[in-house]
Design an enzyme around this catalytic site. Sequence first.
Site, PDB file in Angstrom:
ATOM      1  N   ASN B 242       0.844  -1.196   0.000  1.00  4.07           N
ATOM      2  CA  ASN B 242       0.000   0.000   0.000  1.00  4.07           C
ATOM      3  C   ASN B 242       0.874   1.239   0.000  1.00  4.07           C
ATOM      4  OD1 ASN B 242      -2.049   1.810   0.291  1.00  4.07           O
ATOM      5  ND2 ASN B 242      -2.752   1.072   2.269  1.00  4.07           N
ATOM      6  N   CYS B 243       0.702   2.068  -1.003  1.00  2.00           N
ATOM      7  CA  CYS B 243       1.569   3.238  -1.139  1.00  2.00           C
ATOM      8  C   CYS B 243       0.797   4.537  -1.056  1.00  2.00           C
ATOM      9  CB  CYS B 243       2.304   3.197  -2.472  1.00  2.00           C
ATOM     10  SG  CYS B 243       3.119   1.642  -2.779  1.00  2.00           S
ATOM     11  N   VAL B 244      -0.503   4.476  -0.820  1.00  2.00           N
ATOM     12  CA  VAL B 244      -1.309   5.690  -0.830  1.00  2.00           C
ATOM     13  C   VAL B 244      -1.855   5.945   0.568  1.00  2.00           C
ATOM     14  CG1 VAL B 244      -3.253   6.856  -1.935  1.00  2.00           C
ATOM     15  CG2 VAL B 244      -1.931   5.182  -3.201  1.00  2.00           C
TER      16      VAL B 244
END
Lengths: 150, 427, 349
Positions: B242-244
């Site tokens: 997860n990068c957001v």
Amino acid sequence: MIIGELWRLTPGGEQETLHTSKFQIVTNNPMVAEALGERCHIVFLEHGSDRDVIETVRDLVHRHHRVLTAPLAGSVKPWETPYRSVMVSVSKGTAIDATSLELVEFALMVIGQSRERLETTKPSIDRDFQTVDLSLIESALPSVEAIGRI
Amino acid sequence: MKLEVGYIDIKGIRFGDYNAVEDGILIVNPEPLLEPVLEDPLIKSAHFEIATPGESIRITPVKDVIEPRVKVEGGGGVFPGMVSKVDTVGSGKTHVLRGMAVVTAGPIVGFQEGIIDMTGIGADYTPFSKLHNLVLVMEPVEDFKQHEYEAAARLAGLRTAAAIGELARELVPDETVVYETPTIAETFKEEWKDLPRVGYVMMLQSQGLLHDTYVYGVDAKRTLSTLISATEVMDGAIVSGNCVSACDKNTTYHHQNNPVIHDLLAVHGKKINFVGTIITNENVYLDDKIRSSDWTSKMARYLSLDAAIITQEGFGNPDTDLIMNCTKLEKQGIKTVIITDEYAGQDGKSQSLADADELANAVVTGGNANEVVVLPPLDRVIGTLDYVDTVAGGHAGSLRPDGSIEAELQIITGSTNEMGFNRMSAR
Amino acid sequence: MSKFKVVHYINQFFGQVGGEEMAHIPAEKREGPVGPGLAFTKNFGDDAEIVATIVCGDSWFNENLELATETVLDMVKEESPDLFIAGPAFNAGRYGVACGTICDAVQTELGIPVLTGMYVENPGADMFRTKVLIVSTADSAAGMRRAVPAMAKLALKLVKGERIGASVEEGYIPDGVRRNFFDKKRGSTRALEMLLKKIAGEPFETEYPMPTFDRVPPMPAITDMTKATIAIVTSGGIVPKGNPDRIESSSASKYGSYNIEGVDDLTSETYETAHGGHDPVYANEDADRVIPVDVLRQYEKEGKIGKLHDWFYSTVGNGTAVASSKKYAAEIAEKLISYDVDAVVLTST
């Protein structure tokens, strides 16, 4: 882009069936229109805002269509990404689906209370927003296509 | 399952011409560690930097934070299905390099998020400012596909953490703690029969590119809600893709050190009977949400739970999953507390969640992610500030000429964590 | 450094004029601190001083709301203070409303920080919590010893322009603005403690109260519309021409009941709207646009519905307090039941 196969709402909000798919996607994302145009109906709101997308979905809900994906999918904030894509049933129920209505109204509230969108000056960022939006809606495809009817 | 965790305290990191942990100091020889990273054709360049608590350093954009661990005894290896084979973990003995992390940094998309300040006011908001960080800064080749590069960068971080963890295999831990999770039959034993049966419902972000979580290597969006042992989680069975939403995404470090699991285990057999952990996803498709939350409540009933803590991940529509999970449990008489965070606007006046129900009457909040903070200019930037103006929480002009940043807390990695990792709250 | 100038508002009781028998006295200004003001002075130390105290009867203020507000406002203005404090009012309802009203006015008109204090169940708290900061106090003057230091501390922060912490830190009644703060324990531990209380059936306090929606479960559907009596109730302010009951254009203090026996159509000659919150042109042209008497009458003639109820009930929704609306609704509902009405068309604007 495959404009000829895309959907547009007439001013009266009517639309015609070009596909036999059981779902349609309301989107303002050209990448979604292009990538998924052959798999389902696309209601493409070219240059439309995220609000336009959600309001179009709301209008469909008022006509007894059902919302199939989270109207505010993803963690990219409404004040960041200009792109929204929402999957909606092609078939109509006999009444308004309460859950769908609640979801779009909450989404409109969130959009309504979020501030002005960031200016995205770089075209590469614009494309990235499109890519992520496409990915979010694509993630629903295996689920929607796994069943025979909605 | 019974897992003995040996903590080796890391008091510093320095570069050297070999890789080892000596007297609590991690010595890093970059070349052999970078070799496997650079083998990936999508990664153009990679290098290490060191960030020590209190130093005038800003790390951005942060992708993931990972704690180096190694399996010393028992089945499987760390990050099963990702780095190690998919064998079951959670038993035996694991060594942990405590007080440090491998931080992956570098752009994936143009609105890449996440800041870790090692000093100043920003440091107060992120738990990772208190760690000795070995930062793996990576850059993609041109014309990469984001899906593929995200996977490459994710794997590079996990592999590096595993390689560093390997250095702790033969060390004598500074502290050893034994964690044990019961079988269902054991939870019904006589001495616990008066304790409330408590479960943990862990929601995993699972919506698509930059929004994914992997369990034993499987993409969580393609799973049904299921049971996992707390000790499996400690061995890295769940990793973040997860990068957001930097402030409320659960990094791999959060999973490895899940605070709810640790707090529940601490009072297990005394105040509560910690029966089990249910993991459930947060999908885009609404029928998936309904199915997963139904499944969660079914499992809660199979476990005969009296109560549960539910934790969330991410912004916006996971609120829907959260409320579904909460109300479906409450309607079965299972008492819940939910942990979330808020987006109440910069003025704090907007409605905080994108869904609501009066059955969710016990809420713990990680704070309002929209609250504005001014981060002072720091001497050194690890990574790049190119993305600060476009990351979440930053806004046009957020990067000021003097190098200070005016932005919302959501720009800071882990600041409003929804596992209850931090002390921050709001009223 | 010179001290910040403070004006303090108290009622006749705390002004040592007298109890309820003196509640009629108009506002008067005295120099320096009076009553609780002395305690404030002690807590302010060298930072601030009360330059004047306004003493006012609770009845006089509440019965002459506009005049009283204006009078007190002028008295405050003369002192050009840096800060205005009212109360604490504890659980005294009219005192609380007066404190809230005057704080709100001073804040708006003079642009200086204001602060009051009251018990959480004081009606003034509910009316003004989102407008002015209200320190949470005990329900009686016995709580003065704890209320004053808390108020003085927060007041000094306000006048110095310091950042205001969260309600739990500062002790004010939640004002609808979410503020972050660092709690003593991490979130997971707070969650566990909350859960243990919830399991044990002990009181616990959620960190985020869910917005409350007044949901009403729908009645079972009417099976035979051809026998049903249908009534009209509206917050759209439709009244007989001339507005005989003088229903206010906003913050309505009443509703009207109007007979429509034999009325087939509402016309611009016979009906109009009293509503001040929308452009009245189209409603005044044809009030059927707000309450569909014409269509329902036709349905009645065609036998689609049993009967259109002989009366319609109307108020103005524009800024009308929820509590008032609930009161009107309860009365209207009783009338509807007494007339055996089966269903209601509710319209608003």
